[in-house]
Design a protein around this motif. Structure first.
Motif, PDB file in Angstrom:
ATOM      1  N   GLN A 126     -28.155  58.585  76.531  1.00 14.18           N
ATOM      2  CA  GLN A 126     -27.490  58.612  75.237  1.00 14.18           C
ATOM      3  C   GLN A 126     -26.971  60.021  74.924  1.00 14.18           C
ATOM      4  O   GLN A 126     -25.907  60.187  74.348  1.00 14.18           O
ATOM      5  N   THR A 163     -23.504  60.620  76.595  1.00 19.47           N
ATOM      6  CA  THR A 163     -22.368  60.143  75.805  1.00 19.47           C
ATOM      7  C   THR A 163     -22.112  61.065  74.623  1.00 19.47           C
ATOM      8  O   THR A 163     -20.977  61.427  74.334  1.00 19.47           O
ATOM      9  N   TYR A 164     -23.180  61.469  73.962  1.00 21.18           N
ATOM     10  CA  TYR A 164     -23.071  62.370  72.814  1.00 21.18           C
ATOM     11  C   TYR A 164     -22.381  63.655  73.220  1.00 21.18           C
ATOM     12  O   TYR A 164     -21.502  64.161  72.516  1.00 21.18           O
ATOM     13  N   ALA A 201     -16.662  59.536  77.705  1.00 26.83           N
ATOM     14  CA  ALA A 201     -17.723  59.061  76.822  1.00 26.83           C
ATOM     15  C   ALA A 201     -17.772  57.545  76.856  1.00 26.83           C
ATOM     16  O   ALA A 201     -18.862  56.949  76.948  1.00 26.83           O
ATOM     17  N   ALA A 205     -20.783  55.310  78.105  1.00 26.90           N
ATOM     18  CA  ALA A 205     -21.357  54.349  77.157  1.00 26.90           C
ATOM     19  C   ALA A 205     -21.433  52.962  77.788  1.00 26.90           C
ATOM     20  O   ALA A 205     -22.450  52.267  77.663  1.00 26.90           O
ATOM     21  N   PRO A 264     -27.557  51.290  72.314  1.00 25.45           N
ATOM     22  CA  PRO A 264     -27.679  52.700  71.958  1.00 25.45           C
ATOM     23  C   PRO A 264     -26.601  53.058  70.935  1.00 25.45           C
ATOM     24  O   PRO A 264     -25.462  52.604  71.049  1.00 25.45           O
ATOM     25  N   SER A 269     -25.043  55.739  70.464  1.00 23.86           N
ATOM     26  CA  SER A 269     -23.929  56.532  70.962  1.00 23.86           C
ATOM     27  C   SER A 269     -22.808  55.644  71.487  1.00 23.86           C
ATOM     28  O   SER A 269     -21.642  56.006  71.410  1.00 23.86           O
ATOM     29  N   VAL A 270     -23.165  54.457  71.995  1.00 24.63           N
ATOM     30  CA  VAL A 270     -22.138  53.535  72.473  1.00 24.63           C
ATOM     31  C   VAL A 270     -21.213  53.175  71.314  1.00 24.63           C
ATOM     32  O   VAL A 270     -19.982  53.190  71.438  1.00 24.63           O
ATOM     33  N   ALA A 302     -19.087  56.125  70.137  1.00 26.09           N
ATOM     34  CA  ALA A 302     -17.954  56.335  71.046  1.00 26.09           C
ATOM     35  C   ALA A 302     -16.803  55.417  70.668  1.00 26.09           C
ATOM     36  O   ALA A 302     -15.638  55.764  70.851  1.00 26.09           O
ATOM     37  N   LEU A 313     -27.864  61.264  65.205  1.00 26.40           N
ATOM     38  CA  LEU A 313     -26.710  61.040  66.074  1.00 26.40           C
ATOM     39  C   LEU A 313     -25.450  60.665  65.304  1.00 26.40           C
ATOM     40  O   LEU A 313     -24.412  61.317  65.423  1.00 26.40           O
ATOM     41  N   LEU A 365     -22.151  63.252  64.360  1.00 26.39           N
ATOM     42  CA  LEU A 365     -20.847  63.070  65.009  1.00 26.39           C
ATOM     43  C   LEU A 365     -19.762  62.641  64.032  1.00 26.39           C
ATOM     44  O   LEU A 365     -18.598  62.951  64.228  1.00 26.39           O
TER      45      LEU A 365
END
Lengths: 339, 387
Positions: free
Chosen positions: A290, A293-294, A310, A314, B214, B216-217, B220, B321, B325
């Protein structure tokens, strides 16, 4: 319940989930096959400086970004197929590492490094969480009634605390001349530098995770212990079962559904570990999927975000989730179907 | 454990009980030590806070030498105020929060707790020094400072570095997430609990899959859209099309959606525990589904709502997170803001300020566990037993 009424009740929630979970997934999938870059043109530029008798002129070939009439950089989106994936997986370096069968080289590529750590992290912490959670539950169940409330209060703190801050509070005990490091140094008469050692950082990250999740396992298993059938326990005792055998053959089978539940939740949550990397500033030693990707999503010095990479990382992370959860999900599916 | 309710055969040998209690003590130390230690560090001057001697961290000789210390009088008075505050909290606030009240009660609870926090801060930092100084003068040696303690890091974090702005942003995001996610989630949870259709089943399964994603997916997926949203939305909204990046409202929507799968599973299991007959009898009396929900279910659903609300609060409050972002520096929430402190690492003062900020973020959570312990435990177990 009529379908219309059902739709009115569930509608807002479903719309939100479609808009903010399903739709982004589609965007990510599309973006992972596309790269958006500013358009550059190469121009021959002749620069002349006044000289004696004649001007000295040099011709250079320069690459400059194309600007539109508003002065913004023109960007173009290209379909690149799987090249972002190849990029994330390591491309050339990956094939070379595979050809040489060199695991060390493979572990230098960010994605494989992250995958290696995330999987180790998830699988190593799991048994510790279960064993520690069960031990605390047994011990609290054994303690006298008056102290149970305060004990549960203190036990909940590591679970409820903001993950980044929980990780930080352990980091401050160890990093630099942290107090625990000083004690360890005095105990073993050595010089420790925790922050510089990748394995020490990895251990601390796992320690933090167990510390953070064990209370969750404890609370659930403790609730489960309250429903253990006393009669079964007593008949087991009459049959001559020792304490250990009673635990092994009566209590643990009774708790099994809860243990499966904790395992499922822990797999989901540990696989998307992220806060540990921030809290322990471990990005130079250990990163998680994770975090990868961040990291791509963070703007670099020029303010560009690597959206395509990214998205690719992901998608790869998602594939991992699906593999990890296929078995437990099928179980839930069958249970709910049957219910 | 020597009570007579335990059958003789179930009693344990002394050695086992001793081992069990020792282990319990060990766990309590393990659970509390990092937090207690960080709390102690946050009140010391940097030299003491990062001292290699544990005693120096606790007693703070350097802090004391700098003229920041507490005398015995201060300590006694401070303990009295703290004890009184805890008593007040357990006597008045806990029964209020535990009561199965209505929305008004929840609101009055918020007002009471805010007022309580204000009184506590005033009592501790304004009234206490004002009372203590003359008494110290009278008592002579007892009035001499003996324990090094300074609140200067808290002052520099909250006043000079304007941490209150981050606090305000955190509160906006958290409040938004809790209210919206409960409103949307309650309706959906009720609908799902009362419908046995295949569609409801599939929504639940898909929600479970979404629960595992997750974050972050998802981020994104949002980022490119949010940054360019002004251009994307222009055909629909004209010139007023907003850039969603950096908007707290957008973050609230995102966090609510991320939280929905969990919320609907949890509330569904709560609604399943409310007997069918309750709203069916209301429907027999001529109510529609919505009326039955409003007049029969809503009055009895508050324990479930409070528990689910607590977990929504934790998700929004603890998030790093998504907020880091999707929000820019001007409206950053507390948790991402703290990363700025410890990443600088220039001086040890920065480090202690980071510690003070961390303690400031943790304090509300601490109160939350103190007041809602029972609801948190019931929420954790409800998910396990049903899910």
């Amino acid at each position: 319940m009529k379908f219309k009424t059902f739709a009115m009740f569930v509608g807002p929630s479903v719309v939100l989930m479609l808009l903010f979970i399903a739709f982004p997934l589609v965007t990510v999938l599309i973006n992972s096959f596309q790269v958006t870059n500013p358009v550059f043109i190469t121009q021959e530029v002749e620069t002349c400086t006044p000289g004696f008798v004649t001007q000295t002129c040099t011709t250079e070939v320069k690459t400059i970004p194309v600007l539109d009439e508003d002065g913004d950089v023109v960007r173009v989106t290209q379909w690149v197929g799987f090249s972002s994936y190849a990029n994330v997986l390591g491309g050339e370096r990956f094939s070379r590492a595979i050809a040489d069968l060199d695991l060390g080289q493979l572990a230098n590529i960010d994605f494989w490094k992250a995958l290696r750590f995330t999987l180790t992290f998830t699988l190593v912490t799991l048994p510790f969480v279960l064993v520690l959670g069960l031990s605390i539950a047994l011990v609290v169940n054994n303690a006298s009634k008056s102290i149970k409330g305060p004990v549960i209060f203190v036990s909940l703190l590591p679970f409820i605390i903001t993950p980044v801050i929980g990780a930080l509070s352990i980091r401050w005990l160890f990093y630099g001349d942290g107090i625990v490091t000083v004690w360890l140094e005095a105990l073993f008469d050595t010089n420790l530098s925790v922050a510089a050692n990748g394995w020490a950082v990895e251990f601390l990250m796992m320690f933090y995770r167990v510390w953070h999740v064990a209370p969750f396992a404890f609370v659930i298993l403790y609730a489960g212990l309250q429903t253990v059938n006393r009669d079964t326990l007593e008949s087991a005792m009459i049959d001559g079962a020792s304490r250990w055998e009673r635990l092994r053959f009566v209590i643990i089978p009774h708790l099994m559904p809860l243990i499966v539940f904790i395992t499922l939740i822990h797999l989901m949550d540990a696989y998307r570990a992220f806060e540990e990397v921030i809290g322990f500033s471990s990005e130079s030693h250990r990163i998680t999927l994770q975090y990868l990707t961040y990291d791509y999503l963070q703007p670099d010095d020029a303010g560009n975000r690597q959206i395509s990479s990214a998205s690719a990382s992901a998608m790869l992370t998602m594939i991992g989730v699906v593999i990890l959860l296929a078995a437990p999900l099928r179980r839930t599916w069958r249970d709910q179907r049957g219910a | 454990m020597a009570d007579t309710s335990v059958p003789l055969a179930m009693r344990q040998p002394v050695s086992l009980r001793l081992a069990s209690n020792v282990f319990l003590l060990f766990w309590l130390l393990l659970a509390a030590f990092p937090l207690v230690w960080v709390l102690a560090m946050s009140f010391k001057s940097p030299v003491d806070a990062f001292s290699s001697s544990a005693w120096a961290v606790l007693s703070g000789p350097r802090t004391l030498a700098d003229g920041n210390g507490l005398s015995i009088v201060d300590i006694v008075l401070g303990i009295a105020v703290a004890w009184g505050a805890i008593r007040a909290a357990t006597r008045w606030l806990m029964p209020m929060a535990a009561g199965e009240g209505l929305a008004q009660k929840a609101f009055s609870w918020i007002v009471v707790s805010l007022g309580f926090a204000l009184l506590f801060i005033l009592g501790f930092f304004v009234a206490l020094p004002w009372v203590a100084t003359p008494i110290e003068g009278l008592l002579g040696p007892l009035g001499q400072p003996i324990l090094g303690l300074t609140t200067q890091h808290y002052q520099s974090v909250w006043v000079e570095n304007a941490f209150y702005e981050n606090f305000r942003n955190s509160m906006i995001v958290t409040f938004g997430v809790v209210t919206v996610s409960l409103t949307v989630g309650t309706l959906a949870g009720y609908g799902l609990a009362r419908s046995g259709s295949t569609l409801a089943f599939w929504i639940l399964i898909i929600a479970l899959v979404f629960r595992a994603l997750p974050h972050s997916v998802l981020v994104a997926g949002y980022l490119p859209v949010f940054i360019n949203s002004a251009e994307i939305l222009r055909p629909f909204l004209g010139e007023n099309a907003p850039t969603l990046y950096g908007q707290p409202l957008a973050v609230i929507a995102v966090l609510v959606s991320i939280n929905q799968p969990f919320t609907i599973w949890m509330l569904r299991s709560f609604f399943q525990n409310i007997p069918h007959e309750l709203d069916e009898s209301a429907r027999v009396d001529g109510c529609t589904h919505f009326q039955a929900f409003r007049w029969v279910i809503m009055p009895v659903m508050w324990p479930g709502i409070i528990t689910t609300g607590l977990f929504s609060f934790l998700l929004a409050y603890n998030d790093f997170l998504v907020t880091s972002l999707l929000l820019d520096a001007s409206n950053q929430t507390m948790v991402p803001a703290i990363a700025g402190y410890f990443n600088r690492e220039t001086t040890t003062t920065d480090q202690v300020e980071a510690i003070a900020a961390a303690v400031s973020i943790t304090a509300p959570l601490f109160l939350l566990v103190m007041i809602f312990q029972r609801q948190i435990v019931s929420g954790l177990t409800a998910g396990a037993v049903k899910g």
